[in-house]
Design an enzyme around this catalytic site. Structure first.
Site, PDB file in Angstrom:
ATOM      1  N   GLN A 169      77.469 -85.519 -31.161  1.00 56.51           N
ATOM      2  CA  GLN A 169      76.736 -84.986 -32.300  1.00 56.51           C
ATOM      3  C   GLN A 169      75.325 -84.539 -31.874  1.00 56.51           C
ATOM      4  O   GLN A 169      74.719 -83.705 -32.525  1.00 56.51           O
ATOM      5  CB  GLN A 169      76.654 -86.060 -33.402  1.00 56.51           C
ATOM      6  CG  GLN A 169      75.973 -85.603 -34.663  1.00 56.51           C
ATOM      7  CD  GLN A 169      76.203 -86.569 -35.812  1.00 56.51           C
ATOM      8  OE1 GLN A 169      77.285 -86.601 -36.391  1.00 56.51           O
ATOM      9  NE2 GLN A 169      75.214 -87.368 -36.123  1.00 56.51           N
ATOM     10  N   LYS A 192      73.947 -80.672 -31.282  1.00 55.39           N
ATOM     11  CA  LYS A 192      73.497 -79.659 -32.242  1.00 55.39           C
ATOM     12  C   LYS A 192      72.002 -79.423 -32.211  1.00 55.39           C
ATOM     13  O   LYS A 192      71.536 -78.294 -32.080  1.00 55.39           O
ATOM     14  CB  LYS A 192      73.961 -80.021 -33.646  1.00 55.39           C
ATOM     15  CG  LYS A 192      75.420 -79.768 -33.769  1.00 55.39           C
ATOM     16  CD  LYS A 192      76.036 -80.268 -35.027  1.00 55.39           C
ATOM     17  CE  LYS A 192      77.501 -80.465 -34.738  1.00 55.39           C
ATOM     18  NZ  LYS A 192      77.761 -81.546 -33.746  1.00 55.39           N
ATOM     19  N   THR A 229      51.205 -60.413  -3.477  1.00 48.69           N
ATOM     20  CA  THR A 229      51.914 -61.615  -3.021  1.00 48.69           C
ATOM     21  C   THR A 229      50.825 -62.684  -2.949  1.00 48.69           C
ATOM     22  O   THR A 229      49.671 -62.362  -2.631  1.00 48.69           O
ATOM     23  CB  THR A 229      52.570 -61.427  -1.632  1.00 48.69           C
ATOM     24  OG1 THR A 229      51.550 -61.185  -0.674  1.00 48.69           O
ATOM     25  CG2 THR A 229      53.572 -60.288  -1.612  1.00 48.69           C
ATOM     26  N   HIS A 230      51.152 -63.892  -3.271  1.00 49.17           N
ATOM     27  CA  HIS A 230      50.162 -64.988  -3.327  1.00 49.17           C
ATOM     28  C   HIS A 230      49.012 -64.664  -4.293  1.00 49.17           C
ATOM     29  O   HIS A 230      47.905 -65.160  -4.140  1.00 49.17           O
ATOM     30  CB  HIS A 230      49.582 -65.296  -1.949  1.00 49.17           C
ATOM     31  CG  HIS A 230      50.623 -65.454  -0.892  1.00 49.17           C
ATOM     32  ND1 HIS A 230      51.212 -66.653  -0.594  1.00 49.17           N
ATOM     33  CD2 HIS A 230      51.206 -64.527  -0.087  1.00 49.17           C
ATOM     34  CE1 HIS A 230      52.112 -66.472   0.376  1.00 49.17           C
ATOM     35  NE2 HIS A 230      52.127 -65.197   0.690  1.00 49.17           N
ATOM     36  N   GLU A 286      50.621 -67.344 -24.224  1.00 47.64           N
ATOM     37  CA  GLU A 286      50.491 -68.746 -23.795  1.00 47.64           C
ATOM     38  C   GLU A 286      51.532 -69.630 -24.485  1.00 47.64           C
ATOM     39  O   GLU A 286      52.123 -70.524 -23.876  1.00 47.64           O
ATOM     40  CB  GLU A 286      49.088 -69.263 -24.104  1.00 47.64           C
ATOM     41  CG  GLU A 286      48.032 -68.613 -23.220  1.00 47.64           C
ATOM     42  CD  GLU A 286      46.613 -68.810 -23.754  1.00 47.64           C
ATOM     43  OE1 GLU A 286      46.376 -69.766 -24.515  1.00 47.64           O
ATOM     44  OE2 GLU A 286      45.748 -67.987 -23.409  1.00 47.64           O
ATOM     45  N   SER A 321      38.407 -66.764 -31.234  1.00 52.41           N
ATOM     46  CA  SER A 321      37.947 -68.139 -31.057  1.00 52.41           C
ATOM     47  C   SER A 321      37.139 -68.511 -32.293  1.00 52.41           C
ATOM     48  O   SER A 321      36.489 -67.654 -32.899  1.00 52.41           O
ATOM     49  CB  SER A 321      37.086 -68.213 -29.807  1.00 52.41           C
ATOM     50  OG  SER A 321      36.149 -69.259 -29.928  1.00 52.41           O
ATOM     51  N   SER A 336      74.322 -86.258 -40.047  1.00 50.65           N
ATOM     52  CA  SER A 336      73.844 -85.065 -39.344  1.00 50.65           C
ATOM     53  C   SER A 336      73.656 -83.913 -40.322  1.00 50.65           C
ATOM     54  O   SER A 336      73.344 -82.798 -39.911  1.00 50.65           O
ATOM     55  CB  SER A 336      74.847 -84.678 -38.253  1.00 50.65           C
ATOM     56  OG  SER A 336      76.152 -84.578 -38.795  1.00 50.65           O
ATOM     57  N   TYR A 379      86.681 -87.321 -27.981  1.00 50.01           N
ATOM     58  CA  TYR A 379      85.449 -87.256 -28.764  1.00 50.01           C
ATOM     59  C   TYR A 379      84.747 -88.611 -28.807  1.00 50.01           C
ATOM     60  O   TYR A 379      85.368 -89.661 -28.922  1.00 50.01           O
ATOM     61  CB  TYR A 379      85.749 -86.806 -30.213  1.00 50.01           C
ATOM     62  CG  TYR A 379      84.492 -86.769 -31.067  1.00 50.01           C
ATOM     63  CD1 TYR A 379      83.677 -85.640 -31.081  1.00 50.01           C
ATOM     64  CD2 TYR A 379      84.087 -87.876 -31.810  1.00 50.01           C
ATOM     65  CE1 TYR A 379      82.503 -85.612 -31.819  1.00 50.01           C
ATOM     66  CE2 TYR A 379      82.913 -87.858 -32.552  1.00 50.01           C
ATOM     67  CZ  TYR A 379      82.123 -86.717 -32.552  1.00 50.01           C
ATOM     68  OH  TYR A 379      80.955 -86.700 -33.281  1.00 50.01           O
ATOM     69  N   LYS A 435      35.586 -63.444 -28.063  1.00 51.46           N
ATOM     70  CA  LYS A 435      36.889 -63.733 -27.477  1.00 51.46           C
ATOM     71  C   LYS A 435      38.059 -62.985 -28.120  1.00 51.46           C
ATOM     72  O   LYS A 435      38.110 -62.800 -29.324  1.00 51.46           O
ATOM     73  CB  LYS A 435      37.177 -65.235 -27.584  1.00 51.46           C
ATOM     74  CG  LYS A 435      36.230 -66.076 -26.785  1.00 51.46           C
ATOM     75  CD  LYS A 435      36.630 -66.165 -25.342  1.00 51.46           C
ATOM     76  CE  LYS A 435      37.614 -67.291 -25.204  1.00 51.46           C
ATOM     77  NZ  LYS A 435      38.060 -67.416 -23.839  1.00 51.46           N
ATOM     78  N   ASN A 487      42.015 -63.628 -27.377  1.00 52.11           N
ATOM     79  CA  ASN A 487      42.868 -64.481 -26.544  1.00 52.11           C
ATOM     80  C   ASN A 487      44.349 -64.098 -26.633  1.00 52.11           C
ATOM     81  O   ASN A 487      44.834 -63.757 -27.717  1.00 52.11           O
ATOM     82  CB  ASN A 487      42.723 -65.947 -26.975  1.00 52.11           C
ATOM     83  CG  ASN A 487      41.326 -66.484 -26.708  1.00 52.11           C
ATOM     84  OD1 ASN A 487      40.649 -66.030 -25.791  1.00 52.11           O
ATOM     85  ND2 ASN A 487      40.894 -67.432 -27.526  1.00 52.11           N
ATOM     86  N   ASN A 538      87.169 -83.838 -35.448  1.00 57.60           N
ATOM     87  CA  ASN A 538      86.881 -83.566 -34.034  1.00 57.60           C
ATOM     88  C   ASN A 538      87.197 -82.126 -33.643  1.00 57.60           C
ATOM     89  O   ASN A 538      86.386 -81.468 -32.990  1.00 57.60           O
ATOM     90  CB  ASN A 538      87.648 -84.544 -33.137  1.00 57.60           C
ATOM     91  CG  ASN A 538      87.248 -85.977 -33.408  1.00 57.60           C
ATOM     92  OD1 ASN A 538      86.262 -86.223 -34.108  1.00 57.60           O
ATOM     93  ND2 ASN A 538      87.994 -86.935 -32.873  1.00 57.60           N
TER      94      ASN A 538
HETATM   95  N1  ARG Z   1      79.196 -84.831 -37.316  1.00 55.90           N
HETATM   96  C1  ARG Z   1      80.110 -85.022 -36.228  1.00 55.90           C
HETATM   97  C2  ARG Z   1      79.583 -84.284 -34.996  1.00 55.90           C
HETATM   98  O1  ARG Z   1      78.771 -83.485 -35.133  1.00 55.90           O
HETATM   99  C3  ARG Z   1      81.450 -84.477 -36.579  1.00 55.90           C
HETATM  100  C4  ARG Z   1      82.587 -85.085 -35.835  1.00 55.90           C
HETATM  101  C5  ARG Z   1      82.757 -86.488 -36.249  1.00 55.90           C
HETATM  102  N2  ARG Z   1      83.947 -87.089 -35.747  1.00 55.90           N
HETATM  103  C6  ARG Z   1      84.107 -88.418 -35.719  1.00 55.90           C
HETATM  104  N3  ARG Z   1      85.193 -88.851 -35.235  1.00 55.90           N
HETATM  105  N4  ARG Z   1      83.155 -89.232 -36.097  1.00 55.90           N
HETATM  106  O2  ARG Z   1      79.994 -84.549 -33.901  1.00 55.90           O
END
Ligand code: ARG
Length: 471
Positions: free
Chosen positions: A321, A324, A154-155, A289, A276, A22, A316, A282, A284, A109
């Site tokens: 993971q 994130k 409204t509408h 959007e 455009s 990660s 955990y 144009k 825009n 963890n």
């Molecule tokens: N990279 C892991 C996460 O974001 C960290 C925790 C990992 N813990 C484990 N027991 N593998 O969750």
């Protein structure tokens, strides 16, 4: 150095290293990881679990690593999976055995749970600050447009006249709720998971109150299983971000309509518009959007994380993971959209005359005509029917309610007299609506005063939840 040496005879395959890793996205947690490690090691030294000299060396080296990361002198490696093991590996490379003591009484963890909370607290107040700026901008713009009359819909059909100030303050209320929703989420998440360890706490005599306090949390989490597996606050915040996106998206939809050729109530500045490639005429509203479009990503992030979390047994599991990328994407999207939207509103021009003309067309005085008859003794339902017939007559004979002659009015009811014209003037129609929360200048000014106080009360928001800067 191999973290999982001992239990394993074979090296993990590159395929699995890449799959698990990660670091590419969690490296943005480096500051919070170092902050958490320093708090942890200070706690260990406090209880003589590691010698003070080692703790001091660890803290000093972690600060050096922080500077090297900021100075882009460090290359992270996928081999060490995530930001936690990358930093620990660099620490051990630099100071050897002393560095190996940092992870005493701690697990990745509780480490990752802590890092995410520190990061989130820090970032959530930034979104709050952006919301407060937005509320301020809209409130200030409202002050200048108390008598900028426009149609209310409204509408998407013209309904009754309002003012541009009244319109803007509707969004002020939405953004104020968004602000308070984040405020609640921060209060609820303000507990430190550090010391929950892997899932069942630790046999070391750690002081969780101490580490929680020096990191600026209100208290430690009560239960170690929950401490490491709670991701509610991320979901709550993405939910808050989703509602911000709903509000921005609705506002953008109106900007798109109001800047269109047939409305022209607003003109965006050239800085916030695009052209455009083929049609030279144009201009825009692409930014509006794109904000409307990006709302979909944030809702996707919310649903993704809800789904990820729903079936995970305590405590955990690696599924977590996935929190994130979902959270980072939602956060970055909402911050980016708030920034662009602010600039778009700040630089747009408001076409008072066009709004007023639009308010004059569309029979928006019809309710006032019916109220006029009702005040002269007719039941509202009878008055409603007569005014409906009058509108139909006007359409067939090219009149508006303001220019239909009084003789014609009298054919519909003998109760009409010349004062009807003043009664249905746009200004009268709006200014008579003095009910609490209504569009009259009097009602709107009260709201504006309240918002001024709100902004003052919360403007120190960034300070309030500041992480204790132990770096
Ligand atoms: N990279 C892991 C996460 O974001 C960290 C925790 C990992 N813990 C484990 N027991 N593998 O969750």
């Amino acid at each position: 150095m191999q973290f999982f040496s001992g239990r394993f005879k074979e090296k993990a395959s590159n395929l699995i290293l890449d799959f698990h890793s990660s670091i590419d996205f969690d490296k943005r947690l480096y500051r919070y990881d170092i902050m958490g490690s320093i708090a942890h090691v200070r706690g260990l030294a406090l209880k003589s679990i590691v010698p003070s000299s080692d703790a001091e060396l660890i803290e000093k080296t972690l600060k050096e690593i922080l500077n090297d990361i900021i100075g882009e002198k460090i290359l992270f490696s996928r081999e060490y999976e995530d930001i936690h093991m990358n930093i620990e590996k660099i620490l051990i490379d630099r100071i050897g055995d002393a560095g190996k003591k940092l992870h005493t009484g701690r697990s990745r963890n509780d480490q990752v749970a802590l890092d995410m909370k520190l990061f989130t607290k820090d970032e959530a107040v930034k979104v709050q600050a952006q919301l407060l700026d937005m509320i301020d901008l809209l409130n200030e713009t409202a002050k200048k447009n108390l008598d900028t009359y426009m149609p209310g819909f409204t509408h998407l059909q013209k309904a009754q006249p309002i003012t541009f100030a009244h319109y803007l303050l509707a969004y002020v209320e939405m953004f104020r709720r968004d602000f308070l929703r984040i405020e609640n989420a921060i209060k609820l998440m303000d507990t430190s998971p550090l010391g929950s360890a892997a899932l069942a706490g630790t046999t070391y005599p750690i002081d969780r109150e101490y580490t929680s306090k020096i990191l600026g949390f209100s208290s430690p989490t009560w239960n170690s299983l929950d401490g490491v597996s709670d991701r509610d606050y991320l979901i709550e915040l993405i939910n808050s971000f989703s509602l911000i996106m709903v509000h921005l998206s609705r506002f953008c939809e109106e900007i798109i309509i109001y800047t269109s050729n047939d409305y022209g109530y607003i003109e965006l500045s050239d800085k916030f518009s695009t052209g455009s490639s083929i049609m030279p005429q144009k201009k825009n509203p692409d930014a509006a959007e794109l904000i409307r479009g990006k709302s979909g990503r944030v809702f996707g992030d919310l649903l993704g994380l809800l789904t990820t979390m729903k079936g995970i047994p305590l405590a955990y599991n690696k599924d977590m993971q996935e929190d994130k990328e979902a959270f980072f994407d939602a956060l970055d999207t909402v911050k980016g959209c708030l920034l662009v939207f602010y600039g778009m509103i700040e630089t747009m021009s408001i076409k008072r005359e066009t709004m007023l003309e639009a308010a004059a067309r569309g029979f928006m005085g019809a309710t006032d005509v019916a109220d006029y008859l009702t005040k002269k003794g007719m039941s509202f339902r009878d008055a409603y029917k007569i005014v409906g017939e009058m509108v139909s007559f006007c359409i067939d004979n090219n009149y508006t309610l303001d220019n239909m002659p009084i003789e014609q009015y009298k054919k519909f009811s003998s109760s009409f007299s010349d004062d009807i014209y003043a009664e249905i003037a746009i200004e009268t129609s709006v200014e008579r609506r003095e009910s609490y929360g209504g569009p009259s200048q009097r009602s709107v000014k009260q709201h504006i005063d309240f918002i001024d106080k709100f902004i003052k009360e919360y403007s120190s928001v960034i300070e309030k939840y500041k992480l204790n800067d132990i770096l």
